[in-house]
Scaffold this active site. Structure first.
Site, PDB file in Angstrom:
ATOM      1  N   ASP A  42      -8.396  10.150   3.606  1.00 26.52           N
ATOM      2  CA  ASP A  42      -7.498   9.164   4.231  1.00 26.52           C
ATOM      3  C   ASP A  42      -6.862   8.333   3.113  1.00 26.52           C
ATOM      4  OD1 ASP A  42      -6.233   7.954   6.355  1.00 26.52           O
ATOM      5  OD2 ASP A  42      -7.981   6.820   7.042  1.00 26.52           O
ATOM      6  N   LYS A  90     -17.976  -5.206   6.394  1.00 27.65           N
ATOM      7  CA  LYS A  90     -17.258  -4.270   7.269  1.00 27.65           C
ATOM      8  C   LYS A  90     -18.177  -3.879   8.416  1.00 27.65           C
ATOM      9  CE  LYS A  90     -14.693   0.081   7.383  1.00 27.65           C
ATOM     10  NZ  LYS A  90     -13.965   1.091   6.600  1.00 27.65           N
TER      11      LYS A  90
HETATM   12  P1  ADP Z   1     -10.525   0.725   8.530  1.00 27.61           P
HETATM   13  O1  ADP Z   1     -11.524   1.812   8.603  1.00 27.61           O
HETATM   14  O2  ADP Z   1     -10.503  -0.083   9.768  1.00 27.61           O
HETATM   15  O3  ADP Z   1      -9.189   1.197   8.086  1.00 27.61           O
HETATM   16  P2  ADP Z   1     -10.807  -0.467   5.880  1.00 27.61           P
HETATM   17  O4  ADP Z   1     -12.072  -0.281   5.116  1.00 27.61           O
HETATM   18  O5  ADP Z   1      -9.648   0.348   5.463  1.00 27.61           O
HETATM   19  O6  ADP Z   1     -11.123  -0.292   7.427  1.00 27.61           O
HETATM   20  O7  ADP Z   1     -10.432  -2.018   5.818  1.00 27.61           O
HETATM   21  C1  ADP Z   1      -9.357  -2.559   6.569  1.00 27.61           C
HETATM   22  C2  ADP Z   1      -8.630  -3.614   5.755  1.00 27.61           C
HETATM   23  O8  ADP Z   1      -9.516  -4.662   5.365  1.00 27.61           O
HETATM   24  C3  ADP Z   1      -8.084  -3.070   4.436  1.00 27.61           C
HETATM   25  O9  ADP Z   1      -6.804  -2.524   4.592  1.00 27.61           O
HETATM   26  C4  ADP Z   1      -8.083  -4.279   3.532  1.00 27.61           C
HETATM   27  O10 ADP Z   1      -6.925  -5.055   3.747  1.00 27.61           O
HETATM   28  C5  ADP Z   1      -9.279  -5.067   4.018  1.00 27.61           C
HETATM   29  N1  ADP Z   1     -10.463  -4.768   3.191  1.00 27.61           N
HETATM   30  C6  ADP Z   1     -11.407  -3.851   3.442  1.00 27.61           C
HETATM   31  N2  ADP Z   1     -12.379  -3.842   2.506  1.00 27.61           N
HETATM   32  C7  ADP Z   1     -12.043  -4.804   1.631  1.00 27.61           C
HETATM   33  C8  ADP Z   1     -12.657  -5.316   0.416  1.00 27.61           C
HETATM   34  N3  ADP Z   1     -13.808  -4.807  -0.053  1.00 27.61           N
HETATM   35  N4  ADP Z   1     -12.037  -6.316  -0.225  1.00 27.61           N
HETATM   36  C9  ADP Z   1     -10.884  -6.831   0.254  1.00 27.61           C
HETATM   37  N5  ADP Z   1     -10.257  -6.409   1.373  1.00 27.61           N
HETATM   38  C10 ADP Z   1     -10.829  -5.406   2.067  1.00 27.61           C
END
Ligand code: ADP
Ligand code: MG
Length: 379
Positions: free
Chosen positions: A228, A123
């Site tokens: 959130d 991320k």
């Molecule tokens: P944001 O802060 O942009 O909302 P998120 O951490 O919610 O970021 O991640 C955005 C999207 O990426 C999630 O809705 C999910 O679909 C995917 N995602 C994030 N982290 C993971 C993970 N550890 N494993 C699988 N998918 C992930």
């Protein structure tokens, strides 16, 4: 525009890396790093670094800024990504970069793999991606602050996410296993699941509903509120079990607005289940009645290095940005080219909380980098 270019990792030579590193080091004290300073930090002749600066700018890792006082360079998202990836690779936590799987307003998510071909999630935090350039009031302080602090704020968000994920994981909460944190990036377990948002039917909505409400309550009993807790940040595994993600906005139950945040999380789930599954429950946790604090993970997080000061800096940025984007709908996405805009240097309003960057934090980043500069210069 801002795709992660992993190929660059292979194709950059050591002099380019040294100059890129010098731009990052210079950014600690300069919003725009003067060209002679880059040469000085990199230990190259002015002429030598000039050519390399041009190459790096062509690759979009830095951008040239011309302002009234002097010419210089600024690290771009691409350059910051590059430096973070380079460190991950050196530590062995990332070996290759795959597809992008998520784009948020303030993050990008990629599938990556380590040396043993285990797939992981990367991320990349991108705070300050929203540009306020189009807003009329030139004197608005956000306009200046955004460009001054995107690196720092993105780094704080990543640091916070990693610290919370670690404490939650170690205390048995259903969150991805945190693997590593460098600069504005977090590497974590890749969860094989879909966001609740994409799920049209579940076997037992009542069971899932109570699992999720119990999770909110259990978090609060440990001193924490997700902040959130919605269908985008809850992943549902094949066996139906939820996994919680996305932690940069978490707050302590000692926060003055804790009850408001708690109720908003509860309300989100309640509303979603009514709309999506036509399920309405009488189970509706109340902050005052249901929460007796049994553990203090908020204090554990602070002890882990994500201090109250960092928490407050990030929070005031998030609050202001939230308010700002509600008031104006003409915000724009920054792309590589618009980052090198000229700077406003007029002094601005004084009724805002100061977000001075923490030099110690940034110094810690360049420790591994200065080691590189030394090793490069003795090659
Ligand atoms: P944001 O802060 O942009 O909302 P998120 O951490 O919610 O970021 O991640 C955005 C999207 O990426 C999630 O809705 C999910 O679909 C995917 N995602 C994030 N982290 C993971 C993970 N550890 N494993 C699988 N998918 C992930
Ligand atoms: Mg999210």
């Amino acid at each position: 525009t801002m795709k992660l270019d992993a190929k660059l990792l292979r194709y950059m030579n050591s002099e380019e890396f040294r100059v890129l590193t010098a731009v990052e080091m210079g950014s600690k004290n300069h919003e725009v790093v003067p060209t002679p300073l880059v040469a000085q930090i990199a230990g190259l002749r002015n002429g030598g670094s000039h050519k390399i600066l041009g190459e790096l700018a062509k690759k979009n890792l830095i951008s040239r800024v011309t302002n009234a006082k002097y010419d210089g360079y600024r690290l771009t998202y691409g350059g910051y990504d590059y430096l973070a990836l380079k460190t991950f690779v050196k530590r062995g936590s990332v070996y290759s970069v795959g597809n992008q799987i998520g784009v948020g307003k303030e993050s990008d998510i990629y599938v990556v793999a380590d040396e043993n071909e285990n797939q992981l999630a990367l991320k990349i935090h991108r705070l300050g991606r929203i540009s306020f350039r189009t807003i009329k009031s030139k004197r608005d302080y956000l306009q200046k602050r955004k460009s001054a602090s995107w690196m720092y704020m993105s780094r704080l968000a990543a640091m916070k996410e990693y610290a919370f994920m670690k404490v939650l994981y170690e205390n048995g909460f259903p969150v991805p296993e945190p693997i590593d944190n460098v600069r504005h990036c977090v590497v974590m377990e890749l969860i094989d699941a879909y966001p609740l948002r994409q799920i049209t039917g579940v076997q037992d909505p009542g069971q899932l509903y109570s699992d999720l409400m119990n999770l909110i309550v259990r978090l609060a009993q440990h001193g924490l509120i997700h902040g959130d807790f919605n269908e985008f940040n809850i992943l549902i595994k094949e066996n139906g079990n939820p996994v919680l993600i996305d932690f940069p906005q978490m707050v302590s139950t000692s926060h003055p607005d804790a009850e408001w945040y708690f109720n908003r999380d509860v309300e989100c789930i309640h509303t979603f289940f009514k709309k999506r599954f036509n399920y309405e429950s009488t189970l509706y946790p109340k902050f005052k009645l249901d929460i007796s604090r049994e553990f203090s993970l908020d204090i554990q997080v602070a002890a882990s290095g994500f201090t109250k000061k960092y928490q407050q800096e990030l929070e005031s940025y998030q609050l202001e940005l939230g308010e700002y984007s509600r008031n104006y709908d003409n915000v724009q996405e920054l792309d590589g080219s618009s980052q090198g805009e000229t700077d406003e240097s007029t002094e601005t309003g004084s009724n805002h909380i100061s977000l001075l960057e923490d030099k110690d934090l940034l110094n810690a980043d360049s420790e591994d980098v200065s080691a590189d500069i030394k090793s490069v210069s003795t090659e």
